[in-house]
Design an enzyme around this catalytic site. Structure first.
Site, PDB file in Angstrom:
ATOM      1  N   LYS A  13     -21.021  -7.151 -39.022  1.00 22.27           N
ATOM      2  CA  LYS A  13     -21.042  -6.521 -40.345  1.00 22.27           C
ATOM      3  C   LYS A  13     -21.986  -7.248 -41.314  1.00 22.27           C
ATOM      4  O   LYS A  13     -22.734  -6.625 -42.044  1.00 22.27           O
ATOM      5  CB  LYS A  13     -19.620  -6.605 -40.898  1.00 22.27           C
ATOM      6  CG  LYS A  13     -19.099  -5.388 -41.542  1.00 22.27           C
ATOM      7  CD  LYS A  13     -17.617  -5.497 -41.878  1.00 22.27           C
ATOM      8  CE  LYS A  13     -17.130  -6.886 -42.220  1.00 22.27           C
ATOM      9  NZ  LYS A  13     -16.001  -6.924 -43.130  1.00 22.27           N
ATOM     10  N   ARG A  88      -8.325  -3.101 -48.330  1.00 19.01           N
ATOM     11  CA  ARG A  88      -7.664  -3.547 -47.096  1.00 19.01           C
ATOM     12  C   ARG A  88      -6.435  -2.713 -46.779  1.00 19.01           C
ATOM     13  O   ARG A  88      -5.890  -2.791 -45.672  1.00 19.01           O
ATOM     14  CB  ARG A  88      -7.254  -5.026 -47.223  1.00 19.01           C
ATOM     15  CG  ARG A  88      -8.431  -5.965 -47.150  1.00 19.01           C
ATOM     16  CD  ARG A  88      -7.985  -7.408 -47.189  1.00 19.01           C
ATOM     17  NE  ARG A  88      -9.109  -8.327 -47.123  1.00 19.01           N
ATOM     18  CZ  ARG A  88      -9.632  -8.787 -46.003  1.00 19.01           C
ATOM     19  NH1 ARG A  88      -9.150  -8.400 -44.849  1.00 19.01           N
ATOM     20  NH2 ARG A  88     -10.636  -9.631 -46.025  1.00 19.01           N
ATOM     21  N   ARG A 127     -17.615 -19.937 -28.630  1.00 21.80           N
ATOM     22  CA  ARG A 127     -18.174 -21.114 -29.302  1.00 21.80           C
ATOM     23  C   ARG A 127     -17.560 -22.408 -28.760  1.00 21.80           C
ATOM     24  O   ARG A 127     -16.365 -22.489 -28.565  1.00 21.80           O
ATOM     25  CB  ARG A 127     -17.900 -20.996 -30.807  1.00 21.80           C
ATOM     26  CG  ARG A 127     -18.592 -22.088 -31.613  1.00 21.80           C
ATOM     27  CD  ARG A 127     -18.717 -21.718 -33.045  1.00 21.80           C
ATOM     28  NE  ARG A 127     -17.446 -21.413 -33.672  1.00 21.80           N
ATOM     29  CZ  ARG A 127     -17.277 -21.299 -34.988  1.00 21.80           C
ATOM     30  NH1 ARG A 127     -18.316 -21.442 -35.783  1.00 21.80           N
ATOM     31  NH2 ARG A 127     -16.114 -21.019 -35.506  1.00 21.80           N
ATOM     32  N   ARG A 161     -12.506 -25.184 -30.908  1.00 21.24           N
ATOM     33  CA  ARG A 161     -11.546 -25.168 -32.024  1.00 21.24           C
ATOM     34  C   ARG A 161     -10.425 -24.187 -31.700  1.00 21.24           C
ATOM     35  O   ARG A 161     -10.657 -23.165 -31.055  1.00 21.24           O
ATOM     36  CB  ARG A 161     -12.247 -24.690 -33.299  1.00 21.24           C
ATOM     37  CG  ARG A 161     -13.160 -25.704 -33.925  1.00 21.24           C
ATOM     38  CD  ARG A 161     -13.767 -25.203 -35.208  1.00 21.24           C
ATOM     39  NE  ARG A 161     -13.400 -23.812 -35.493  1.00 21.24           N
ATOM     40  CZ  ARG A 161     -13.818 -23.134 -36.552  1.00 21.24           C
ATOM     41  NH1 ARG A 161     -14.620 -23.703 -37.406  1.00 21.24           N
ATOM     42  NH2 ARG A 161     -13.461 -21.885 -36.752  1.00 21.24           N
ATOM     43  N   ARG A 172      -6.010 -12.283 -33.941  1.00 15.48           N
ATOM     44  CA  ARG A 172      -6.729 -11.989 -35.184  1.00 15.48           C
ATOM     45  C   ARG A 172      -7.276 -10.564 -35.161  1.00 15.48           C
ATOM     46  O   ARG A 172      -7.204  -9.830 -36.147  1.00 15.48           O
ATOM     47  CB  ARG A 172      -7.867 -13.000 -35.344  1.00 15.48           C
ATOM     48  CG  ARG A 172      -8.346 -13.142 -36.761  1.00 15.48           C
ATOM     49  CD  ARG A 172      -9.130 -14.407 -36.929  1.00 15.48           C
ATOM     50  NE  ARG A 172     -10.523 -14.125 -37.215  1.00 15.48           N
ATOM     51  CZ  ARG A 172     -11.537 -14.772 -36.660  1.00 15.48           C
ATOM     52  NH1 ARG A 172     -11.332 -15.697 -35.763  1.00 15.48           N
ATOM     53  NH2 ARG A 172     -12.771 -14.475 -36.997  1.00 15.48           N
TER      54      ARG A 172
END
Length: 217
Positions: A13, A88, A127, A161, A172
């Site tokens: 985005k 939202r 990552r 992480r 998420r």
């Protein structure tokens, strides 16, 4: 051109928002940015928002919508705006509809950058970081030149992480999917929704968005 851009985390985005802002000369209105600006400037609504944030509470809709409305009244939105991160919820979407009608700046289109969740898990959980110097890599997009060796310091120990672990990423995405689905239906019913295939290379996604926006003119 009054636009809203939507998409799950990792859908690209931000990259597409940069293109739209540059091409059409309209401001990118990200709720995170305008919240920080209102708090920094100590506007009455910024002070209110700070109070809720300090107590670890969610900022109520009336305060959030008020901050967005203030931002939409600024002179740089004369030629249009690109909203990102708001609304939202359906309540916020209804409030946005009312305020943009009142300001005579209704939405022209809602762009939904659609990427299948499995691809997003790969993008977001790829990552990894060098334990020694903190250099970041990605198993798909930014590999080390020599496998298992950091390009920067030559170290061999890497970690991921907790935010980037596949399970966390999946959760998420599920939360965001649940939040976005009613909004997609809401804008679809108003014939404002344009779904763009975000599984393509970046340049192709840009081209598809460009086509949608050119057709609106």
């Amino acid at each position: 051109m009054n636009l809203l851009i939507m998409g799950l985390p990792g859908a690209g985005k931000g990259t597409q928002a940069d293109f739209i802002v540059e091409k059409y000369g309209i401001p990118h209105i990200s709720t995170g940015d305008i919240f920080r600006a209102a708090i920094k400037q100590q506007t009455p609504l910024g002070v209110k928002a700070q109070g809720y944030i300090d107590q670890g509470e969610l900022v109520p809709d009336d305060v959030t919508c008020g901050i967005v409305e203030e931002r939409l009244q600024q002179p740089d939105t004369k030629a249009g705006y690109l909203l990102d991160g708001f609304p939202r919820t359906i309540v916020q979407a209804e409030q946005l509809e009312k305020m943009t009608q009142k300001l005579n700046k209704p939405l022209d289109a809602v762009l939904n950058v659609d990427v299948d969740p499995e691809t997003l898990v790969e993008r977001l959980s790829g990552r990894f970081i060098c334990k020694n110097c903190g250099a970041t890599y990605h198993k798909l997009y930014k590999k080390t030149r020599v496998e298992g060796t950091c390009d920067v310091c030559g170290g061999h120990a890497f970690y991921q992480r907790s935010d980037d672990k596949p399970e966390t990423v999946k959760n998420r995405l599920e939360v965001n999917l649940k939040m976005n689905t009613p909004l997609i239906d809401f804008y679809s019913q108003r014939n404002l929704l344009h779904t763009v295939n975000g599984n393509q290379p970046i340049a192709d996604v840009t081209q598809e968005i460009n086509q949608v926006l050119s057709d609106l003119h």
